[in-house]
Write a protein that holds these residues in place. Structure first.
Motif, PDB file in Angstrom:
ATOM      1  N   ALA A  31       9.184  25.372  43.821  1.00 10.51           N
ATOM      2  CA  ALA A  31       9.237  25.441  45.282  1.00 10.51           C
ATOM      3  C   ALA A  31      10.385  24.591  45.814  1.00 10.51           C
ATOM      4  CB  ALA A  31       7.914  24.978  45.878  1.00 10.51           C
ATOM      5  N   GLY A  32      11.011  25.078  46.857  1.00  7.01           N
ATOM      6  CA  GLY A  32      12.105  24.348  47.481  1.00  7.01           C
ATOM      7  C   GLY A  32      13.458  24.646  46.877  1.00  7.01           C
ATOM      8  N   VAL A  49      17.682  33.941  46.012  1.00  9.67           N
ATOM      9  CA  VAL A  49      16.223  33.815  46.069  1.00  9.67           C
ATOM     10  C   VAL A  49      15.888  32.418  46.573  1.00  9.67           C
ATOM     11  CG1 VAL A  49      14.077  33.850  44.744  1.00  9.67           C
ATOM     12  CG2 VAL A  49      15.926  35.440  44.159  1.00  9.67           C
ATOM     13  N   VAL A  50      14.996  32.368  47.562  1.00  9.85           N
ATOM     14  CA  VAL A  50      14.566  31.105  48.163  1.00  9.85           C
ATOM     15  C   VAL A  50      13.063  30.959  47.940  1.00  9.85           C
ATOM     16  CG1 VAL A  50      14.409  29.798  50.316  1.00  9.85           C
ATOM     17  CG2 VAL A  50      16.366  31.305  49.925  1.00  9.85           C
ATOM     18  N   THR A  51      12.663  29.805  47.436  1.00  4.77           N
ATOM     19  CA  THR A  51      11.238  29.515  47.278  1.00  4.77           C
ATOM     20  C   THR A  51      10.887  28.355  48.191  1.00  4.77           C
ATOM     21  OG1 THR A  51      11.659  28.038  45.419  1.00  4.77           O
ATOM     22  CG2 THR A  51      11.157  30.317  44.896  1.00  4.77           C
ATOM     23  N   ALA A  52       9.834  28.521  48.947  1.00  4.65           N
ATOM     24  CA  ALA A  52       9.377  27.475  49.859  1.00  4.65           C
ATOM     25  C   ALA A  52       7.998  27.022  49.434  1.00  4.65           C
ATOM     26  CB  ALA A  52       9.352  27.990  51.295  1.00  4.65           C
ATOM     27  N   VAL A  58      11.270  34.647  48.229  1.00  2.00           N
ATOM     28  CA  VAL A  58      11.869  35.770  48.941  1.00  2.00           C
ATOM     29  C   VAL A  58      13.323  35.844  48.505  1.00  2.00           C
ATOM     30  CG1 VAL A  58      12.434  36.741  51.197  1.00  2.00           C
ATOM     31  CG2 VAL A  58      10.341  35.417  50.911  1.00  2.00           C
ATOM     32  N   GLY A  59      13.751  37.055  48.146  1.00  2.00           N
ATOM     33  CA  GLY A  59      15.120  37.234  47.695  1.00  2.00           C
ATOM     34  C   GLY A  59      15.824  38.320  48.477  1.00  2.00           C
ATOM     35  N   VAL A  60      17.143  38.240  48.502  1.00  2.00           N
ATOM     36  CA  VAL A  60      17.956  39.264  49.150  1.00  2.00           C
ATOM     37  C   VAL A  60      19.069  39.691  48.198  1.00  2.00           C
ATOM     38  CG1 VAL A  60      17.477  38.584  51.530  1.00  2.00           C
ATOM     39  CG2 VAL A  60      19.381  37.544  50.343  1.00  2.00           C
ATOM     40  N   ALA A  61      19.359  40.973  48.245  1.00  2.00           N
ATOM     41  CA  ALA A  61      20.483  41.521  47.507  1.00  2.00           C
ATOM     42  C   ALA A  61      21.709  41.408  48.408  1.00  2.00           C
ATOM     43  CB  ALA A  61      20.220  42.979  47.146  1.00  2.00           C
ATOM     44  N   LEU A  62      22.822  41.015  47.828  1.00  2.00           N
ATOM     45  CA  LEU A  62      24.057  40.794  48.579  1.00  2.00           C
ATOM     46  C   LEU A  62      25.166  41.675  48.016  1.00  2.00           C
ATOM     47  CD1 LEU A  62      23.923  36.904  48.444  1.00  2.00           C
ATOM     48  CD2 LEU A  62      23.324  38.317  50.416  1.00  2.00           C
ATOM     49  N   GLY A 148      16.948  29.556  53.787  1.00  2.00           N
ATOM     50  CA  GLY A 148      15.743  30.139  54.360  1.00  2.00           C
ATOM     51  C   GLY A 148      16.012  30.788  55.713  1.00  2.00           C
ATOM     52  N   ALA A 149      16.857  30.164  56.528  1.00  2.00           N
ATOM     53  CA  ALA A 149      17.213  30.728  57.828  1.00  2.00           C
ATOM     54  C   ALA A 149      18.008  32.022  57.656  1.00  2.00           C
ATOM     55  CB  ALA A 149      18.021  29.706  58.638  1.00  2.00           C
TER      56      ALA A 149
END
Length: 159
Positions: A31-32, A49-52, A58-62, A148-149
């Protein structure tokens, strides 16, 4: 953790074809953390990929332009590290859902290798200058917040 399931702005087929970095495929992300990598088989593709704490990753393809990074020195929007020529690239991420299917995207200037965590912890040098006046722990926390933002912007409904 299944990183492919965490990708929110691509189809299941695209996510299943994503080439994971070996170190991502091998273990869980604490996390984090903010983890990014470029696809070695398709260099114009990247993943973030961001872990909170207490939340699923949550991940995004770029997508990056084929021409390479910014020609002069530039600052990464995520880790706020100033890097040398070609070491920062403008990445585009399709918005999640119907907006992304319509072609809506958001962009971010990021480290070309998407390894912002390493850049954040690096010692300053002539070509790599992390956010000054902060401890490495503070820089990592700020990186997680900004990443995250950005992911939240990808998930947000387009105006």
């Amino acid at each position: 953790m299944d990183v492919r399931r965490a990708l929110v702005n691509c189809s299941r087929g695209e996510a299943s074809r994503a080439n994971l970095a070996p170190w991502v495929a091998a273990g869980d992300l604490p996390a984090g953390d903010v983890v990014g990598w470029r696809d070695p088989k398709a260099p114009e593709r990247g993943y973030l990929v961001v872990t909170a704490e207490g939340r699923d990753p949550v991940g995004v393809a770029l997508r990056a332009p084929s021409g390479g990074g910014v020609r002069g020195a530039a600052m990464c929007d995520l880790c706020r590290t100033t890097r040398g020529p070609g070491d920062v690239t403008l990445f585009a991420a399709a918005r999640a859902g119907a907006a992304g299917r319509r072609g809506d995207t958001v962009g971010v200037y990021a480290c070309s290798d998407l390894d912002c965590a390493r850049a954040t912890l690096a010692r300053p040098s002539a070509s790599l200058r992390p956010d000054p006046g902060r401890t490495p722990e503070e820089r990592l926390a700020a990186l997680a917040e900004r990443a995250g933002a950005f992911v939240a912007t990808v998930l947000a409904t387009a105006p």
